[in-house]
Design an enzyme around this catalytic site. Sequence first.
Site, PDB file in Angstrom:
ATOM      1  N   GLY A 254       0.800  -1.213   0.000  1.00 45.33           N
ATOM      2  CA  GLY A 254       0.000   0.000   0.000  1.00 45.33           C
ATOM      3  C   GLY A 254       0.837   1.269   0.000  1.00 45.33           C
ATOM      4  O   GLY A 254       2.072   1.250   0.101  1.00 45.33           O
ATOM      5  N   HIS A 255       0.148   2.399  -0.078  1.00 40.12           N
ATOM      6  CA  HIS A 255       0.852   3.685  -0.151  1.00 40.12           C
ATOM      7  C   HIS A 255       1.601   3.988   1.156  1.00 40.12           C
ATOM      8  O   HIS A 255       1.190   3.607   2.245  1.00 40.12           O
ATOM      9  CB  HIS A 255      -0.116   4.821  -0.504  1.00 40.12           C
ATOM     10  CG  HIS A 255      -1.234   5.044   0.468  1.00 40.12           C
ATOM     11  ND1 HIS A 255      -2.404   5.655   0.117  1.00 40.12           N
ATOM     12  CD2 HIS A 255      -1.374   4.729   1.769  1.00 40.12           C
ATOM     13  CE1 HIS A 255      -3.205   5.742   1.163  1.00 40.12           C
ATOM     14  NE2 HIS A 255      -2.599   5.169   2.176  1.00 40.12           N
TER      15      HIS A 255
END
Length: 345
Positions: A254-255
Amino acid sequence: MTDLSFFAPFAPVTIGQIAEWAGAEIASGTPETVIRLVAPLEDASEGALVFFDNTAYLEKLTQTRAAACLVAKKHAAKVPEGVAALVCAEPYKGWALVLAKLFPDAMVPQVQALSSVSERAVVHPDALLEDGVRVGPGAVIGAGAEIGRGTRIEANAVIGDKVRIGRDCVIGANVVIQHALVGNQVYLHPGVAVGQDGFGYAMGLGGHLKVPQVGRVIIQDKVEIGANTTVDRGANRDTVIGEGTKIDNQVQIGHNVVIGRHCVIVSQVGLSGSCTLEDFVAIGGQSGVRGHVTIGMGAQIAAVSVVNEDVPAGGRYGGTPAKPVKQWFREIAALRKLAERGKDA
């Protein structure tokens, strides 16, 4: 069907040479014995090299018909008579060193043999490709992209505008890279997606408002990422994958995730946004890590675990939610006892 091998057969070598490559001692057999092929224990025939590193296959070791076997000292006595025992501290690592010598082409991912930039590739005139870059048919390289010497871009890969890719990399077929800086000797297997939006929304009763993701992805040197893995770009800072880290197929990153150096992440792991893995972390398959959690240096997470809280350096955790493995095992044992009592009730 034709018996087709995708890797060229190697010239015969002696077990003396094999022992040198593997850092092994010839405990039985003669250095002049010739090796012509490699094989698993159960399928080995005359002239074959095998290795043994897992006691689950002990019976197969005792029955192997190979010419030579890489084996730990504690198991050398189980090697059958007539099979040369090549004793080394870590047989699997020895096997890896030997195969790298015998099959150098298998060390680097390759879908097709490429020698130049295909006429069917689309390379923007403002892109900069150093000497020796090879590009497959259907690949697209955007404006301002820079690709280093010796890198190979496989068929139908898409390299976004301004992306930087270092030297001696392999970008596999159908890979998409955007908003990313990629180091040297990085291998991305087919279908990897790097730098797309992270999953960011301000949720509310009136609908979910998209939050622009304005960070980058930084992939350091000698990282290898397996097929169909996704690496989201940062939201307000960078997503980072440290030097030497190895990531399996179908992993979601994920970011804002920060992964340290020389980590190992097995298939189907999910790393939620803004979690941190320090150096040398290992995570087993199908595990999940909650956002904003830190896993300390050298920690190990068992397969199919859920990490909801920080894990200290060197910790060995497992379960749902993840906890120290000794505690986890005690809980499993207690539940088993309760279940057994229930049968008699």
